[in-house]
Scaffold this active site. Structure first.
Site, PDB file in Angstrom:
ATOM      1  N   ASP A  44      22.365  -2.800  11.489  1.00  0.00           N
ATOM      2  CA  ASP A  44      21.412  -2.409  12.520  1.00  0.00           C
ATOM      3  C   ASP A  44      20.034  -2.977  12.201  1.00  0.00           C
ATOM      4  OD1 ASP A  44      20.829  -0.458  14.896  1.00  0.00           O
ATOM      5  OD2 ASP A  44      19.236  -0.089  13.429  1.00  0.00           O
ATOM      6  N   TYR A  49      10.926  -3.922  12.809  1.00  0.00           N
ATOM      7  CA  TYR A  49      11.060  -3.678  11.368  1.00  0.00           C
ATOM      8  C   TYR A  49      10.462  -4.826  10.560  1.00  0.00           C
ATOM      9  CZ  TYR A  49      14.614  -0.305  12.991  1.00  0.00           C
ATOM     10  OH  TYR A  49      15.291   0.704  13.630  1.00  0.00           O
ATOM     11  N   LYS A  78      16.853  -4.759  18.608  1.00  0.00           N
ATOM     12  CA  LYS A  78      16.189  -3.924  19.611  1.00  0.00           C
ATOM     13  C   LYS A  78      14.965  -4.629  20.205  1.00  0.00           C
ATOM     14  CE  LYS A  78      17.533  -0.046  16.700  1.00  0.00           C
ATOM     15  NZ  LYS A  78      17.603  -0.782  15.421  1.00  0.00           N
ATOM     16  N   HIS A 111      14.205  -0.302  22.526  1.00  0.00           N
ATOM     17  CA  HIS A 111      13.907   0.526  21.359  1.00  0.00           C
ATOM     18  C   HIS A 111      13.285   1.867  21.736  1.00  0.00           C
ATOM     19  CE1 HIS A 111      12.998  -0.017  16.801  1.00  0.00           C
ATOM     20  NE2 HIS A 111      13.325   1.227  17.077  1.00  0.00           N
TER      21      HIS A 111
END
Length: 321
Positions: A44, A49, A78, A111
């Protein structure tokens, strides 16, 4: 033990994946490689990030060396809040595919339902530190239609949602040509999200649990939070099955028919977290875990509020504030 899978749109999603949120550069690549070498077939990711480039180097290595085949790994990313306009959605996907060194994603999620000012700054703020939202405020339909085009073009196999509430998901279901394949939200015994899970089951939406261990890594930042791994119900069941509390919490999601994405960069913990297919939780175990949230209130305790978005029109947790 072999991984199990659940249906996710046109694909099968392995039920245990490696989460990469807060996994630092210099650590995340090794964590992903270790996971893939130890039976994980679900990774994932997310643009926000800010570690997808390093993960991409790992994908290139493991696929080229034949450690695993690309088609055997379910990879999620995402769409971030700054890319919600129709013309920006393909740009975001293109960047993620480039960074991850992939030709396609197995799953691409919106997201959050909120929209930020477009641009390279992922967290645009004003002089007072408040988020700057997109003045165009694109509709869910505009963003979703752009995601559907990515499916048509073969760049993503499935599309879905993350951190949307039930009413927001229902809105998307009304106009979606390609139905949401998955919803990724917070779920654990402190906050099981029972109503949302039931809604997803009814609509054939794969339910993916993040923060399944109650996010113990954040306890030092939030001393008022309780440690789910130290909960008496959880520890009692762990002793009964000769498993760790973390393994019990991961298995809890699997027993409910969910997928689960525990995050770790610790090699032994990564291996432990996927070693959950040689036992089952019985009805009494599940009843005990399903009651844990009552210790914290009528609906339990959400850990991921993102309250800095709470003044946005589409903030998903307003009813809980």
């Amino acid at each position: 033990m072999a991984q199990k899978s659940i249906s996710c749109g046109v694909s099968q999603m392995p039920v245990v994946g490696l989460g990469t949120w807060q996994s630092k550069k210099g650590e995340v690549g090794a964590a992903v490689e270790h996971a893939l070498r130890n039976g994980y077939r679900h990774i994932d990711c997310a643009m926000v990030y800010q570690n997808e480039e390093e993960i991409g180097e790992t994908f290139k290595k493991v696929f080229s060396e034949g450690i695993v085949k690309r088609e055997d790994v379910f990879i999620t990313s995402k769409l971030w809040n700054t890319y919600k306009r129709a013309e920006d959605v393909p740009k975001a996907c293109a960047k993620t595919l480039k960074d991850l060194q992939l030709d396609y994603l197995d799953l691409y999620l919106i997201h959050w339902p909120v929209m930020f000012k477009p641009g390279e700054n992922l967290f645009p703020t004003d002089a007072d530190g408040k988020f700057i939202y997109d003045e165009q405020n694109p509709s869910f339909k505009e963003t979703w239609n752009a995601l559907e085009k990515l499916v048509d073009e073969g760049k993503v196999k499935n599309i879905g949602l993350s951190n949307f509430n039930k009413d927001q998901i229902a809105e998307v279901l009304e106009f979606a040509r390609v139905k949401p394949a998955s919803l990724q939200v917070e779920s654990h015994p402190f906050f099981p999200n029972h109503d949302l899970l039931a809604f997803c089951k009814k609509n054939n939406i794969a339910f993916v649990s993040y923060r399944p261990l109650g996010n113990p890594g954040n306890l030092s930042k939030n001393p008022e939070l309780k440690n789910l791994l130290e909960d008496e119900n959880v520890k009692e069941i762990a002793v009964k099955h000769n498993k760790s509390p973390g393994q019990i919490l991961i298995r809890y999601q699997i027993e409910k028919g969910n997928a689960v994405i525990p995050k770790s960069v610790n090699a032994s913990r990564i291996k432990e977290n996927v070693n959950v297919f040689d036992f089952n939780l019985d009805a009494s175990d599940m009843a005990s875990l399903n009651s844990v949230y009552k210790k914290l209130g009528p609906k339990g305790c959400r850990l991921c509020w993102m309250s800095q978005y709470s003044d946005h029109e589409f903030y998903p947790f307003k009813d809980e504030l």
